[in-house]
Structures are given as C-alpha cells and as structure tokens.
Design a protein around this motif. Structure first.
Motif, PDB file in Angstrom:
ATOM      1  N   SER A 125       1.924 -94.712  -6.044  1.00  0.00           N
ATOM      2  CA  SER A 125       3.198 -94.525  -6.602  1.00  0.00           C
ATOM      3  C   SER A 125       3.420 -95.290  -7.698  1.00  0.00           C
ATOM      4  N   MET A 126       2.668 -96.305  -8.235  1.00  0.00           N
ATOM      5  CA  MET A 126       2.680 -97.261  -9.293  1.00  0.00           C
ATOM      6  C   MET A 126       2.224 -96.363 -10.346  1.00  0.00           C
ATOM      7  N   ARG A 127       1.279 -95.376 -10.113  1.00  0.00           N
ATOM      8  CA  ARG A 127       0.553 -94.752 -11.235  1.00  0.00           C
ATOM      9  C   ARG A 127       1.567 -93.688 -11.927  1.00  0.00           C
ATOM     10  N   LEU A 128       2.504 -93.466 -10.976  1.00  0.00           N
ATOM     11  CA  LEU A 128       3.643 -92.356 -11.398  1.00  0.00           C
ATOM     12  C   LEU A 128       4.862 -93.061 -12.517  1.00  0.00           C
ATOM     13  N   VAL A 129       4.582 -94.332 -12.707  1.00  0.00           N
ATOM     14  CA  VAL A 129       5.524 -94.963 -13.477  1.00  0.00           C
ATOM     15  C   VAL A 129       5.555 -94.309 -14.822  1.00  0.00           C
ATOM     16  N   ASN A 130       4.494 -94.518 -15.306  1.00  0.00           N
ATOM     17  CA  ASN A 130       4.283 -94.102 -16.603  1.00  0.00           C
ATOM     18  C   ASN A 130       2.756 -93.884 -16.971  1.00  0.00           C
ATOM     19  N   LYS A 131       2.465 -93.346 -18.206  1.00  0.00           N
ATOM     20  CA  LYS A 131       1.009 -92.904 -18.409  1.00  0.00           C
ATOM     21  C   LYS A 131       0.150 -94.264 -18.452  1.00  0.00           C
ATOM     22  N   GLU A 132       0.795 -95.248 -19.112  1.00  0.00           N
ATOM     23  CA  GLU A 132       0.095 -96.802 -18.969  1.00  0.00           C
ATOM     24  C   GLU A 132      -0.321 -97.150 -17.673  1.00  0.00           C
ATOM     25  N   PHE A 133       0.875 -97.170 -16.765  1.00  0.00           N
ATOM     26  CA  PHE A 133       0.742 -97.411 -15.387  1.00  0.00           C
ATOM     27  C   PHE A 133      -0.647 -96.576 -14.781  1.00  0.00           C
ATOM     28  N   GLY A 134      -0.427 -95.373 -15.030  1.00  0.00           N
ATOM     29  CA  GLY A 134      -1.406 -94.442 -14.498  1.00  0.00           C
ATOM     30  C   GLY A 134      -2.662 -94.805 -14.786  1.00  0.00           C
ATOM     31  N   GLU A 135      -3.015 -95.034 -15.982  1.00  0.00           N
ATOM     32  CA  GLU A 135      -4.318 -95.219 -16.321  1.00  0.00           C
ATOM     33  C   GLU A 135      -4.753 -96.817 -15.558  1.00  0.00           C
ATOM     34  N   THR A 136      -4.039 -97.636 -15.851  1.00  0.00           N
ATOM     35  CA  THR A 136      -4.131 -98.984 -15.568  1.00  0.00           C
ATOM     36  C   THR A 136      -4.411 -98.826 -13.753  1.00  0.00           C
ATOM     37  N   PHE A 137      -3.643 -98.066 -12.998  1.00  0.00           N
ATOM     38  CA  PHE A 137      -3.826 -98.419 -11.560  1.00  0.00           C
ATOM     39  C   PHE A 137      -4.833 -97.503 -11.129  1.00  0.00           C
ATOM     40  N   LYS A 138      -5.343 -96.412 -11.747  1.00  0.00           N
ATOM     41  CA  LYS A 138      -6.450 -95.538 -11.181  1.00  0.00           C
ATOM     42  C   LYS A 138      -7.731 -96.169 -10.651  1.00  0.00           C
ATOM     43  N   LYS A 139      -8.034 -97.107 -11.504  1.00  0.00           N
ATOM     44  CA  LYS A 139      -9.550 -97.721 -11.068  1.00  0.00           C
ATOM     45  C   LYS A 139      -9.087 -98.438  -9.680  1.00  0.00           C
ATOM     46  N   ILE A 140      -7.898 -99.371 -10.123  1.00  0.00           N
ATOM     47  CA  ILE A 140      -7.575-100.158  -8.652  1.00  0.00           C
ATOM     48  C   ILE A 140      -7.411 -99.361  -7.374  1.00  0.00           C
ATOM     49  N   MET A 141      -6.857 -98.262  -7.609  1.00  0.00           N
ATOM     50  CA  MET A 141      -6.559 -97.274  -6.428  1.00  0.00           C
ATOM     51  C   MET A 141      -7.834 -96.701  -5.955  1.00  0.00           C
ATOM     52  N   LEU A 142      -8.681 -96.107  -6.623  1.00  0.00           N
ATOM     53  CA  LEU A 142      -9.877 -95.630  -6.464  1.00  0.00           C
ATOM     54  C   LEU A 142     -10.795 -96.620  -5.622  1.00  0.00           C
ATOM     55  N   LYS A 143     -10.820 -97.802  -6.245  1.00  0.00           N
ATOM     56  CA  LYS A 143     -11.759 -98.648  -5.445  1.00  0.00           C
ATOM     57  C   LYS A 143     -11.162 -99.213  -4.311  1.00  0.00           C
ATOM     58  N   LYS A 144      -9.808 -99.284  -3.790  1.00  0.00           N
ATOM     59  CA  LYS A 144      -9.118 -99.566  -2.766  1.00  0.00           C
ATOM     60  C   LYS A 144      -9.555 -98.334  -1.750  1.00  0.00           C
ATOM     61  N   ALA A 145      -9.358 -97.263  -2.159  1.00  0.00           N
ATOM     62  CA  ALA A 145      -9.663 -95.992  -1.385  1.00  0.00           C
ATOM     63  C   ALA A 145     -11.199 -96.140  -0.964  1.00  0.00           C
ATOM     64  N   LEU A 146     -11.935 -96.319  -1.720  1.00  0.00           N
ATOM     65  CA  LEU A 146     -13.378 -96.359  -1.516  1.00  0.00           C
ATOM     66  C   LEU A 146     -13.674 -97.267  -0.556  1.00  0.00           C
ATOM     67  N   PHE A 147     -13.246 -98.486  -0.431  1.00  0.00           N
ATOM     68  CA  PHE A 147     -13.708 -99.417   0.342  1.00  0.00           C
ATOM     69  C   PHE A 147     -12.856 -99.606   1.723  1.00  0.00           C
ATOM     70  N   THR A 148     -11.655 -98.854   1.882  1.00  0.00           N
ATOM     71  CA  THR A 148     -10.925 -98.912   3.086  1.00  0.00           C
ATOM     72  C   THR A 148     -11.187 -97.719   4.020  1.00  0.00           C
ATOM     73  N   ASN A 149     -12.050 -96.810   3.441  1.00  0.00           N
ATOM     74  CA  ASN A 149     -12.193 -95.344   4.084  1.00  0.00           C
ATOM     75  C   ASN A 149     -13.626 -95.415   4.660  1.00  0.00           C
ATOM     76  N   MET A 150     -13.635 -95.419   5.974  1.00  0.00           N
ATOM     77  CA  MET A 150     -15.220 -95.212   6.707  1.00  0.00           C
ATOM     78  C   MET A 150     -15.872 -94.077   6.112  1.00  0.00           C
ATOM     79  N   ASN A 151     -15.203 -92.931   5.980  1.00  0.00           N
ATOM     80  CA  ASN A 151     -16.187 -91.676   5.501  1.00  0.00           C
ATOM     81  C   ASN A 151     -15.329 -91.426   4.227  1.00  0.00           C
ATOM     82  N   VAL A 152     -16.158 -91.478   3.208  1.00  0.00           N
ATOM     83  CA  VAL A 152     -15.785 -91.375   1.805  1.00  0.00           C
ATOM     84  C   VAL A 152     -15.936 -89.988   1.343  1.00  0.00           C
ATOM     85  N   SER A 153     -14.948 -89.236   0.807  1.00  0.00           N
ATOM     86  CA  SER A 153     -15.436 -87.829   0.460  1.00  0.00           C
ATOM     87  C   SER A 153     -16.296 -87.902  -0.780  1.00  0.00           C
TER      88      SER A 153
END
Length: 447
Positions: A125-153
């Motif tokens: 949701s934070m990534r949708l605020v604006n373009k700057e937020f979108g780029e900033t939170f992309k890596k944080i979000m991906l890392k969080k998803a990577l380490f919280t999912n048991m089976n990673v796509s």
C-alpha cells in the motif's frame, strides 16, 4: 624437545639459506604442531610469533605457509583483538550504515526505518503513495515477502535477486559474445586447451538430468564468462554458480549478467584468481569463529590437525551448491534440498558473506556431537556430505509444524556481527603483511 625435533635428522640450514622441499614440509608440519601446543605451554603470543617468523625465515617457508602458521597461532588465542583494530572496523561499519541511509531521501527515511515492522500488504500500500515511495519500498517489500513465505514462487525470487544484483548495469550483448566465441576465433589467447577440457568435463558432471538446465546452456555460460573475464577465465566451482543462476532465471543472458554481478558485488574474483586471497580470508574467519563459538570442537579439530580449508573450500567456492545438489536417490528429498539451497542463496544475496559463515557455523553446531569423537578421516567424511546429515533441518524448513524455525531465523540466532567479520578480516590482513615483510626481509638464522 620441540626445537630438538626440528634440528634433528640433519635439518640444518645451508649457508645460502636453501632447503629441500621435503625438509620444508617437515618443518612446516612441526611448526603447525607447535602452534597447537602453544596454549598448553602458556607461551607469550609475541614470543611464539617471533619463533614462527624465525623458523619460517630460516627454512625459507613460503609467505602462504607463514601466514597459515600465524593464523593457527592466533586461532588458539582465547579472545579477539579488541583494540584499535576493532575501533577501525567499527568506524567502517558506521560509514557503511551512513552510506546505506544516504541511499534514501530524507522524506521517506522514517518510513524505511519502520519498514521491517510492516506487513507485506502494508508495504504494498505504501508503494502506491507516489513514484518515489514505489521505488523505495519495492526492495523492502520483496525482501519481506521472500523471507516470510515458506514456498517462494520463481517470479518473486527472480525479482528479489535482481534488486540485489542489478544486472541491468551490465551493458553488454551476451549473444554477440556467444556468436563471437562459436563462429569467430574462439577462445584462442584466453583459454588454453586444458581449460576448455576442464569446462567440458565439469559441465558433464554438473546438474545431470536437471530439468531446468541443459549442458549446452551451461557450456555457453562458462565459455562466455571466460572470454568476458580472462583474469578469472574458468575455475572449478563456477559451473555451480552459473548453473544455480540459470535454474532461477531460466534465461542465458540474465544468468550470465547475474554471474558477472555476483562475482563483482561479493568480490568473488578473490576466490577464483590464483592467489585465492578472499578464500584464505574466509578460512581464517571460520577457524576463528569456531574457536570462539564452538571451543570444544575447535580443540578437537586442532588435536586432529583439521583446519577449515580441509572441508569447506567447496562450501565457499560454490556457495554450498555442490553440497546440496547431490543426487541422494530420493527424488522428493532432492527437490527439497534444492529449495533449501535457494534459501541459503536468498540470505547470502541480502546479507553477504556473514550469512555464509553463519550457515557454516550452524552446520558445525548441528554436527557437533558426531564430530567430537571423530578421527581426521571421519570428520572430513561427514563434512564433505552434509546434505543427508541436515535432512531433518531441510524437512522442517518446508513443514507446517508449529515448531518450524525458518532458515533466516536460525541464522539470526548465530551471533556473528558484521563488526566481528570485519575485525577478523583486519586481523588476517595484519598477519599476511607480517608474513610478507618477514619473507622480504628474511635473514639466515643458524639454529
């Protein structure tokens, strides 16, 4: 008694300081034993160091041999050097933190700092605020998803790895390189026939019957990298790195650019060039960490004359790929082992070499009881085939058990800080300089 053993058997120093290689090896072995017994002798570190340097000089031991002996000597010490060396390391660590913080605009920095406490949905949701937020939170979000999912796509893993490696910075035409190698003058002047044969041999014995990679694709990757980087050319172990990257990206060009960035970003050329400087640093760091975290195992290893270079070269060179891509005869377990290995790489790409050292310590901790009574041969046999020994850990990683401890949390429980890793690297560099200076200013000692 120790000095009589060195001086006995006709091991005198010639007037020109030259020694037969077999005599050098005998002295080197005896000095190695001396390093182990130094603690029991309660010999002062400065005196022990002076003895090592004098005998190394007198018998013309190589710089590498002298450095290994000094590292063994330091490895038996009870504490790390917590003086100006560590202060320097801490200053460097602070600089890295400031540099990392400086990557973000001050307007979004507070959100970045609290990002680890937000859910993947909140970050999205934070990534949708604006373009700057979108780029900033992309890596944080991906890392969080990577380490919280048991089976990673596969898609999520590719996206996460790409944010770490930044392959887009490699602006070359991969397929033009391939065509030039296959249809042009080939690798003349870059690779000799022997290395070509080694590549072919390693391709034929790597990733056999793996559904996602063909021998042709792996051969293309390795030959092209050798052409691209003649300083490294090809070294055994690169086949596993290239193969794992291809398995994730399923695209030759992306796998090639990822291989280039992997070696650049993590200074792995220091593993694959002839001096293997980075590999020696890792050996030293692991030996010192074992002495601190697993002292009983360290003492047993030293009594059996076992150092980290005896069992973990492949761990570091292939980032554990050669240890977890073995065919165990159990198809389901083979697949889980590969998924587990990918999680090891997830941690490495986000955390660097400290994660690999943590994983090595984790393995030794799990194997500890079975290693403590083992002979030299038994210890190496177990550590050269860790895949089956970690079966319970691997199975638990992908279970629904409430007792499941994900790999990234297991690694967090291994208390190794970046400051400590940097301090140990500083120590190694000091010992290396001492060995080099000793060799350059060597004198003949008449013993």
């Amino acid at each position: 008694k120790f000095f009589r053993r060195i001086r006995g058997g006709g091991l005198g120093v010639e007037e020109d300081g030259s020694k037969d290689q077999s005599e050098k090896n005998i002295v080197y072995g005896l000095l190695g034993q001396f390093c182990y017994h130094m603690t029991n002798l309660e010999l002062e570190s400065t005196l022990a160091t002076d003895i090592i340097l004098r005998f190394s000089s007198a018998y013309s031991l190589s710089e590498d041999q002298t450095c290994v002996l000094l590292a063994e000597l330091r490895g038996n010490e009870k504490k790390y050097s917590m003086d100006a060396n560590q202060s320097s390391s801490r200053r460097q660590s602070v600089k890295r933190r400031h540099k990392k913080i400086g990557e973000y605009d001050l307007s979004v920095l507070p959100y970045v700092l609290v990002g680890k406490f937000l859910s993947v949905e909140d970050l999205s949701s934070m990534r949708l605020v604006n373009k700057e937020f979108g780029e900033t939170f992309k890596k944080i979000m991906l890392k969080k998803a990577l380490f919280t999912n048991m089976n990673v796509s596969p898609e999520l893993r590719r996206a996460c790895w790409s944010t770490c490696l930044k392959q887009e910075e490699i602006g070359i035409d991969y397929y033009a390189f391939v065509e030039k190698i296959n249809n042009g003058p080939g690798l003349d002047g870059v690779l000799n026939k022997e290395i070509e044969e080694i590549i072919t041999m390693d391709v034929n014995r790597s990733f056999n019957n793996h559904q996602k990679i063909t021998p042709e694709a792996l051969q293309n990757l390795l030959r092209t990298y050798a052409y691209f980087n003649p300083e490294v050319a090809y070294c055994q172990g690169l086949n596993y790195l290239a193969g794992m990257l291809y398995i994730v990206y399923e695209d030759e060009e992306l796998a090639f650019k990822s291989l280039v960035k992997l070696i650049q970003n993590f200074e792995m050329d220091g593993i694959f060039t002839s001096e293997m400087r980075q590999l020696k640093v890792l050996f030293y760091q692991l030996d010192r960490l074992i002495s601190h975290i697993l002292p009983d195992l360290h003492n047993h290893f030293k009594s059996e004359m076992i150092s980290s270079n005896h069992y973990c070269s492949a761990w570091f060179i292939t980032l554990f790929a050669s240890s977890f891509m073995l065919n165990t005869g159990e198809k389901e377990f083979n697949l889980l082992s590969e998924k587990f290995l990918l999680k090891v790489w997830d941690n490495f790409l986000h955390g660097g070499w400290s994660c690999i050292l943590k994983f090595a310590i984790l393995i030794l901790s799990i194997f500890r009881d079975s290693l403590l009574d083992g002979s030299f041969e038994e210890v190496l046999s177990k550590l050269n085939y860790v895949q089956k020994g970690l079966k319970d850990v691997i199975l638990q990683e992908f279970s629904d058990s409430p007792d499941r401890i994900p790999l990234h949390k297991r690694l967090k429980e291994v208390h190794i800080t970046d400051d400590l890793i940097n301090t140990l690297q500083y120590e190694f560099n000091q010992l290396r300089n001492l060995a080099v200076n000793n060799a350059q200013g060597s004198k003949v000692f008449h013993l």
